[in-house]
Design a protein around this motif. Structure first.
Motif, short mmCIF file in Angstrom:
data_model
loop_
_atom_site.label_atom_id
_atom_site.label_comp_id
_atom_site.label_asym_id
_atom_site.label_seq_id
_atom_site.Cartn_x
_atom_site.Cartn_y
_atom_site.Cartn_z
N LEU A 196 0.85 -1.19 0.00
CA LEU A 196 0.00 0.00 0.00
C LEU A 196 0.88 1.24 0.00
CD1 LEU A 196 -2.74 -1.02 2.61
CD2 LEU A 196 -2.75 -1.32 0.12
N SER A 197 0.52 2.20 -0.83
CA SER A 197 1.31 3.43 -0.95
C SER A 197 0.40 4.63 -0.75
CB SER A 197 1.98 3.49 -2.33
OG SER A 197 2.88 4.58 -2.41
N LEU A 198 0.84 5.55 0.08
CA LEU A 198 0.08 6.77 0.35
C LEU A 198 0.34 7.76 -0.78
CD1 LEU A 198 -0.23 8.53 3.79
CD2 LEU A 198 0.08 9.84 1.70
N GLY A 199 -0.73 8.21 -1.42
CA GLY A 199 -0.57 9.15 -2.51
C GLY A 199 -1.86 9.85 -2.87
N HIS A 200 -1.75 10.97 -3.58
CA HIS A 200 -2.90 11.80 -3.93
C HIS A 200 -3.76 12.01 -2.68
CE1 HIS A 200 -2.43 12.05 -8.35
NE2 HIS A 200 -1.73 10.95 -8.16
N SER A 201 -3.08 12.51 -1.67
CA SER A 201 -3.66 12.57 -0.33
C SER A 201 -3.46 13.95 0.28
CB SER A 201 -2.98 11.51 0.56
OG SER A 201 -3.27 11.70 1.92
N ASN A 202 -4.43 14.34 1.10
CA ASN A 202 -4.30 15.59 1.85
C ASN A 202 -4.18 15.30 3.34
OD1 ASN A 202 -4.16 18.45 1.68
ND2 ASN A 202 -6.22 18.61 2.54
N ALA A 203 -3.64 14.14 3.67
CA ALA A 203 -3.49 13.74 5.06
C ALA A 203 -2.60 14.72 5.82
CB ALA A 203 -2.90 12.33 5.15
N THR A 204 -2.89 14.88 7.09
CA THR A 204 -2.01 15.66 7.96
C THR A 204 -0.77 14.84 8.27
OG1 THR A 204 -3.01 14.78 9.98
CG2 THR A 204 -4.02 16.76 9.01
N TYR A 205 0.18 15.50 8.90
CA TYR A 205 1.39 14.79 9.34
C TYR A 205 1.02 13.58 10.20
CZ TYR A 205 5.35 13.76 12.41
OH TYR A 205 6.32 13.12 13.13
N GLN A 206 0.14 13.77 11.18
CA GLN A 206 -0.19 12.67 12.09
C GLN A 206 -0.95 11.57 11.38
OE1 GLN A 206 1.10 12.55 15.34
NE2 GLN A 206 0.57 10.43 14.81
N GLN A 207 -1.86 11.93 10.48
CA GLN A 207 -2.58 10.91 9.73
C GLN A 207 -1.62 10.11 8.86
OE1 GLN A 207 -5.39 13.60 7.82
NE2 GLN A 207 -7.11 12.67 8.93
N ALA A 208 -0.66 10.79 8.24
CA ALA A 208 0.32 10.09 7.42
C ALA A 208 1.20 9.17 8.26
CB ALA A 208 1.18 11.09 6.65
N MET A 209 1.66 9.66 9.41
CA MET A 209 2.48 8.82 10.28
C MET A 209 1.70 7.60 10.74
SD MET A 209 5.58 10.08 10.53
CE MET A 209 6.37 9.63 12.08
N ASN A 210 0.42 7.79 11.06
CA ASN A 210 -0.40 6.65 11.47
C ASN A 210 -0.50 5.62 10.35
OD1 ASN A 210 -0.84 7.90 13.93
ND2 ASN A 210 -2.86 8.67 13.39
N ASP A 213 2.71 3.72 9.96
CA ASP A 213 2.91 2.79 11.06
C ASP A 213 1.94 1.61 11.03
OD1 ASP A 213 5.03 4.19 12.18
OD2 ASP A 213 3.75 5.37 13.52
N SER A 214 0.95 1.66 10.14
CA SER A 214 -0.08 0.62 10.17
C SER A 214 -0.36 0.03 8.79
CB SER A 214 -1.38 1.18 10.77
OG SER A 214 -1.83 2.31 10.02
N GLY A 215 0.71 -0.19 8.02
CA GLY A 215 0.53 -0.96 6.80
C GLY A 215 0.74 -0.24 5.49
N PHE A 216 1.22 1.01 5.52
CA PHE A 216 1.55 1.74 4.29
C PHE A 216 3.07 1.93 4.25
CE2 PHE A 216 -2.88 2.54 4.36
CZ PHE A 216 -3.27 3.02 3.11
N PRO A 217 3.82 1.02 3.60
CA PRO A 217 5.28 1.15 3.59
C PRO A 217 5.82 2.12 2.55
CG PRO A 217 4.64 -0.83 2.44
CD PRO A 217 3.37 -0.23 2.98
N LEU A 218 4.93 2.64 1.67
CA LEU A 218 5.38 3.47 0.56
C LEU A 218 4.61 4.77 0.49
CD1 LEU A 218 5.44 0.77 -2.30
CD2 LEU A 218 7.32 1.40 -0.78
N ALA A 219 5.23 5.76 -0.18
CA ALA A 219 4.56 7.01 -0.54
C ALA A 219 4.81 7.25 -2.02
CB ALA A 219 5.08 8.18 0.28
N THR A 220 3.76 7.62 -2.75
CA THR A 220 3.83 7.75 -4.20
C THR A 220 4.18 9.16 -4.63
OG1 THR A 220 2.29 5.93 -4.61
CG2 THR A 220 2.45 7.61 -6.33
#
Length: 386
Positions: A196-210, A213-220
């Protein structure tokens, strides 16, 4: 693949360079490396004198959409997948994940089925698919069509992972738009090989860190289509920099990221950074393309490879291949060549679970190799299928 001995090569092993080295391959694998060039020729083998050129592991591109003229979203068939692979292979990309952008569930399933067929034919060339979207935050959709960007409908995740789930190597999405129940369902249904990769996202710092830490090893594609770094809200970019283990892709085409931004990411991330081409088309790029609301045109550039933009003026993808990104990383961002090469070979191989078979020139590794001159212009490509 017949036995071949490469002589007088500048070999990049995946860790370091060996000058004047020899490499022997046979049966599709690298068999032997000699730093002093002393591998005797055999009657049944072919000897290739590289005359000091680089012998590199094949490039590994985890995000691209089309070949010379076919686009996976448009024609989701095995023939398209094979075309995409051949278009990039001749430029030195010997392993790739064909990528689809936000679309209907039906096209997603057709694309997965097409890639699964080619994956079975060529498991080290096309080991799977990258599904980019449609589960994005509309605020950060970029060039993706608003007609498709959405949260998963009832039962959609179950259908998505109901067949060919093992072909999904990367799934890019915005975790903040999913409910906790949907995230739990996603983690339960996805194949263990799916990242799972975090991308096209407006997550906050804390949401991204969460998420990390819980199954997203990548950022796009770091910096692009994500909440940026600010002093009071470090955003996703700050979370990527601050996290201990998340890996981030970077589009080093000279347009998506300023060279200083690339260099900064490299200094902060090191081995947690890898390169992608994000190529819509290549060899040569198509001037115009439309698929429903997804309309783009190519903007040439006398000082670079050019880029694709949509009818809103947003960047919609690149027009190069991964070896070009290595060149940009070295020439414009000042990243040492060995590090830039690792970001296009060994590191992406490790991220998709193939680090002990691809991305290095070492005995036992698959013999996907490229010859380039000192400016990284590709001269020859050798690949194998099993």
């Amino acid at each position: 693949m017949q036995s071949i001995i490469f002589q007088n090569a500048t070999v990049f092993t995946g860790d370091s360079f060996l000058s004047g080295a020899s490499v022997r391959i046979s049966d599709g694998y690298i068999q032997e490396i000699s730093e002093n060039g002393n591998i005797p020729a055999t009657d049944s083998g072919t000897v290739v004198d590289l005359q000091g050129d680089y012998l590199l592991p094949g490039m590994i591109d985890l995000q691209l959409y089309g070949g010379s003229n076919l686009f996976l979203n448009d024609i989701p068939t095995p023939e398209t997948v094979r075309h995409i692979y051949e278009s990039h292979r001749r430029n030195g990309t010997t392993t790739l994940l064909p990528t689809i952008h936000s679309t209907s569930l039906d096209i997603m399933l057709q694309s997965m089925a097409a890639v699964a067929i080619v994956r079975d034919e060529n498991p080290f060339g096309v080991p799977g698919i990258h599904i980019e979207g449609p589960y994005f935050n509309p605020i950060k959709r970029g060039a993706h069509s608003m007609a498709y960007v959405r949260t998963p409908a009832e039962g959609e995740l179950e259908t998505l992972f109901g067949s060919n789930a093992d072909v999904i190597r990367i799934l890019t999405l915005a975790p903040e738009i999913l409910t906790n129940e949907q995230l739990a369902t996603l983690q339960r249904l996805k194949h263990p090989d799916t990242r799972l990769s975090l991308g096209h996202s407006n997550a906050t710092y804390q949401q991204a860190m969460n998420a990390f830490d819980s199954g997203f090893p990548l950022a796009t594609h770091l910096y692009n289509a994500m909440r940026g770094f600010e002093s009071r809200e470090p955003g996703i970019v700050g979370a990527v920099f601050d996290h201990a283990s998340v890996h981030a892709s970077v589009i080093a085409d000279g347009y998506h990221c300023h060279p200083v931004a690339i260099r900064t990411a490299y200094r902060l991330l090191g081995e947690r950074m890898f390169l992608i081409s994000d190529a819509l088309f290549a060899n040569p790029p198509r001037p115009n393309f439309s698929l429903g609301e997804f309309v783009v045109h190519f903007e040439p550039d006398t000082h670079g490879p050019g880029r694709y933009v949509n009818n809103e003026g947003n960047l919609a993808g690149s027009a190069l291949t991964l070896i070009d990104c290595v060149r940009v990383a070295v020439d414009q961002a000042g990243i040492p060549l060995s590090n830039a090469l690792r970001m296009a070979t060994a590191i992406p191989a490790e991220l998709i679970g193939l680090g002990n078979q691809l991305g290095k020139i070492k005995p036992g590794y698959v013999a996907n190799l490229i010859q380039t001159n000192q400016t990284l212009a590709v001269k020859n490509v050798w690949t194998t299928t099993f």
